[in-house]
Motif scaffolding. Structure first.
Motif, PDB file in Angstrom:
ATOM      1  N   UNK A 111      16.395 -13.773  39.409  1.00 39.05           N
ATOM      2  CA  UNK A 111      16.239 -12.637  38.513  1.00 39.05           C
ATOM      3  C   UNK A 111      16.903 -12.908  37.183  1.00 39.05           C
ATOM      4  N   UNK A 112      17.388 -11.834  36.541  1.00 40.10           N
ATOM      5  CA  UNK A 112      18.060 -12.026  35.264  1.00 40.10           C
ATOM      6  C   UNK A 112      18.090 -10.748  34.448  1.00 40.10           C
ATOM      7  N   UNK A 113      18.451 -10.904  33.175  1.00 41.71           N
ATOM      8  CA  UNK A 113      18.559  -9.772  32.273  1.00 41.71           C
ATOM      9  C   UNK A 113      18.158 -10.217  30.878  1.00 41.71           C
ATOM     10  N   UNK A 114      17.448  -9.350  30.155  1.00 42.77           N
ATOM     11  CA  UNK A 114      16.990  -9.678  28.800  1.00 42.77           C
ATOM     12  C   UNK A 114      17.276  -8.514  27.861  1.00 42.77           C
ATOM     13  N   UNK A 115      17.538  -8.855  26.594  1.00 48.13           N
ATOM     14  CA  UNK A 115      17.677  -7.846  25.544  1.00 48.13           C
ATOM     15  C   UNK A 115      16.957  -8.321  24.294  1.00 48.13           C
ATOM     16  N   UNK A 116      16.594  -7.377  23.432  1.00 48.09           N
ATOM     17  CA  UNK A 116      16.059  -7.724  22.119  1.00 48.09           C
ATOM     18  C   UNK A 116      17.199  -8.181  21.222  1.00 48.09           C
ATOM     19  N   UNK A 117      16.950  -9.183  20.399  1.00 43.02           N
ATOM     20  CA  UNK A 117      17.971  -9.697  19.490  1.00 43.02           C
ATOM     21  C   UNK A 117      17.265 -10.274  18.266  1.00 43.02           C
ATOM     22  N   UNK A 118      18.024 -10.491  17.206  1.00 41.77           N
ATOM     23  CA  UNK A 118      17.446 -11.100  16.011  1.00 41.77           C
ATOM     24  C   UNK A 118      17.186 -12.591  16.191  1.00 41.77           C
ATOM     25  N   UNK A 119      17.911 -13.223  17.122  1.00 41.98           N
ATOM     26  CA  UNK A 119      17.798 -14.663  17.348  1.00 41.98           C
ATOM     27  C   UNK A 119      17.615 -14.943  18.829  1.00 41.98           C
ATOM     28  N   UNK A 120      17.053 -16.113  19.113  1.00 45.61           N
ATOM     29  CA  UNK A 120      16.841 -16.554  20.487  1.00 45.61           C
ATOM     30  C   UNK A 120      18.153 -17.067  21.069  1.00 45.61           C
ATOM     31  N   UNK A 121      18.442 -16.637  22.292  1.00 46.42           N
ATOM     32  CA  UNK A 121      19.550 -17.194  23.063  1.00 46.42           C
ATOM     33  C   UNK A 121      19.105 -17.225  24.518  1.00 46.42           C
ATOM     34  N   UNK A 122      19.518 -18.263  25.241  1.00 46.50           N
ATOM     35  CA  UNK A 122      19.094 -18.381  26.640  1.00 46.50           C
ATOM     36  C   UNK A 122      20.151 -19.139  27.437  1.00 46.50           C
ATOM     37  N   UNK A 123      20.274 -18.777  28.689  1.00 48.34           N
ATOM     38  CA  UNK A 123      21.152 -19.485  29.605  1.00 48.34           C
ATOM     39  C   UNK A 123      21.063 -18.904  30.993  1.00 48.34           C
ATOM     40  N   UNK A 124      22.035 -19.204  31.810  1.00 43.58           N
ATOM     41  CA  UNK A 124      22.027 -18.789  33.211  1.00 43.58           C
ATOM     42  C   UNK A 124      23.400 -18.307  33.645  1.00 43.58           C
ATOM     43  N   UNK A 125      23.392 -17.349  34.564  1.00 40.54           N
ATOM     44  CA  UNK A 125      24.545 -17.076  35.407  1.00 40.54           C
ATOM     45  C   UNK A 125      24.275 -17.756  36.742  1.00 40.54           C
ATOM     46  N   UNK A 126      25.205 -18.579  37.209  1.00 43.07           N
ATOM     47  CA  UNK A 126      24.949 -19.416  38.380  1.00 43.07           C
ATOM     48  C   UNK A 126      26.012 -19.171  39.446  1.00 43.07           C
ATOM     49  N   UNK A 127      25.569 -19.124  40.685  1.00 52.22           N
ATOM     50  CA  UNK A 127      26.461 -19.014  41.832  1.00 52.22           C
ATOM     51  C   UNK A 127      26.289 -20.240  42.718  1.00 52.22           C
ATOM     52  N   UNK A 128      27.408 -20.796  43.130  1.00 51.30           N
ATOM     53  CA  UNK A 128      27.392 -21.922  44.051  1.00 51.30           C
ATOM     54  C   UNK A 128      28.412 -21.713  45.150  1.00 51.30           C
ATOM     55  N   UNK A 129      28.524 -22.698  46.014  1.00 51.66           N
ATOM     56  CA  UNK A 129      29.516 -22.638  47.088  1.00 51.66           C
ATOM     57  C   UNK A 129      30.270 -23.958  47.150  1.00 51.66           C
ATOM     58  N   UNK A 130      31.502 -23.881  47.653  1.00 51.30           N
ATOM     59  CA  UNK A 130      32.333 -25.065  47.840  1.00 51.30           C
ATOM     60  C   UNK A 130      33.314 -24.773  48.972  1.00 51.30           C
ATOM     61  N   UNK A 131      33.738 -25.792  49.679  1.00 55.33           N
ATOM     62  CA  UNK A 131      34.782 -25.604  50.687  1.00 55.33           C
ATOM     63  C   UNK A 131      36.095 -25.346  49.962  1.00 55.33           C
ATOM     64  N   UNK A 132      36.873 -24.359  50.403  1.00 53.24           N
ATOM     65  CA  UNK A 132      38.130 -24.039  49.705  1.00 53.24           C
ATOM     66  C   UNK A 132      39.098 -25.211  49.599  1.00 53.24           C
ATOM     67  N   UNK A 133      39.002 -26.178  50.503  1.00 54.59           N
ATOM     68  CA  UNK A 133      39.911 -27.335  50.476  1.00 54.59           C
ATOM     69  C   UNK A 133      39.376 -28.484  49.627  1.00 54.59           C
ATOM     70  N   UNK A 134      38.181 -28.339  49.097  1.00 51.69           N
ATOM     71  CA  UNK A 134      37.558 -29.441  48.362  1.00 51.69           C
ATOM     72  C   UNK A 134      37.142 -29.035  46.951  1.00 51.69           C
TER      73      UNK A 134
END
Length: 342
Positions: free
Chosen positions: A133-156
């Motif tokens: 999914x995601x979120x968009x807004x109107x703006x005067x200029x183009x901007x793009x990117x991601x919010x990312x979720x990952x996983x890792x072992x707490x000890x590593x």
């Protein structure tokens, strides 16, 4: 007459707020009560937050977005997504889900937006993640990117400031994309330079991260908007300084020439102002090499601090996977300055 909308005004990680300004604001934010399950957060300058949900699983959370640094919408989408995904790899994690972040002028051709998001979606899939999914807004200029979720072992988890004296520093991508992109925007990039820079910026750090899991990694960061020296400075702790071998630094073709021609970025000067007094350059280091080391990188490589006995094998495996990785220095016991460039 309607005002013409310019797609590329100069962006990528050169659009980041300067580290001095950012620290001035962040230091004043309320923190609230400390949560023992927040393993990495405000207290360090790491690439992402890490929150423990069980003894076996921690969630890695990050976001990154910026304006275009080139005129190809599809390529821009690929680069922005690759850059955002990199923070998960820098923490030792695996990508799971991503959300689009979009700012777009209402009067601009929506086909352009489609190309940007197509490029981003393909990189999320290549990373083994799901675009959710995601979120968009109107703006005067183009901007793009991601919010990312990952996983890792707490000890590593790969923290960025857990390096030890004698650790070898290995960088997995070439430096110089900021210089080359800046030169390209004014039509002065050397032949082939922009093509090499684009190929580097669209290469996921997934393979480097996967290879690293076979070795004893003490610290890691990805090299982005604060430049090689800015991000290296965030790896320094009370026990170590860094010695950098400038001859070993991998460089995008034409980047040194761009620096010699003073095709410089304002972001590099902000980086120099922020960290320059912590760095000692040997007298023979030319200005162009200094500028390369301060140059803001968009979707740069990973910088690993690896156990010295394993560095050779680690480097060989990275290079065997087709990565332009190089040993660029080492950590040593604490000295007067944080970083020495020879």
């Amino acid at each position: 007459m309607a005002e013409e909308i310019v797609f590329c005004k100069g962006g990528g990680c050169t659009a980041k707020l300067g580290p001095d300004l950012l620290s001035h604001v962040l230091d004043k934010l309320p923190r609230g009560e400390k949560d023992p399950n927040l393993l990495i957060g405000y207290d360090s300058k790491d690439d992402a937050a890490v929150y423990r949900v069980s003894d076996e699983v921690a969630v890695v959370q990050t976001l990154d977005f910026f304006p275009p640094m080139l005129d190809d919408p599809y390529l821009f989408g690929q680069i922005a997504a690759t850059n955002a995904l990199s923070d998960i790899y820098a923490m030792g994690g695996t990508v799971k889900t991503a959300l689009n972040i979009v700012c777009f002028p209402e009067q601009m051709d929506l086909n352009i937006l489609g190309k940007i998001m197509q490029g981003g979606a393909e990189k999320v899939i290549e990373a083994g993640g799901t675009l959710a999914g995601g979120h968009s807004i109107m703006d005067n200029d183009v901007k793009y990117g991601l919010s990312v979720t990952g996983v890792v072992h707490p000890d590593h988890i790969y923290g960025n400031n857990q390096g030890q004296p004698s650790d070898v520093l290995i960088l997995t991508k070439k430096l110089g994309v900021g210089l080359v992109c800046n030169a390209n925007r004014v039509g002065l990039a050397p032949e082939g330079a922009m093509e090499e820079a684009a190929a580097s910026m669209t290469t996921l750090n997934r393979k480097a991260a996967e290879i690293s899991h076979h070795y004893e990694i003490h610290a890691c960061t990805d090299v982005t908007g604060f430049g090689f020296l800015g991000h290296l400075s965030e790896m320094i702790n009370e026990e170590i300084s860094a010695e950098i071998d400038s001859i070993s630094i991998p460089v995008i073709r034409g980047a040194i020439h761009c620096a010699e021609e003073f095709l410089l970025t304002a972001a590099a000067q902000r980086n120099r102002n922020h960290v320059g007094d912590r760095v000692e350059f040997s007298s023979w280091i030319p200005f162009s090499m200094e500028e390369l080391l301060f140059d803001p990188q968009t979707s740069g490589g990973l910088l690993f601090a690896v156990k010295p006995e394993q560095a050779g094998a680690f480097l060989k495996e990275l290079q065997g996977a087709g990565l332009p990785a190089a040993m660029v220095g080492r950590f040593v016991s604490k000295k007067e300055r944080d970083i020495y460039v020879r």
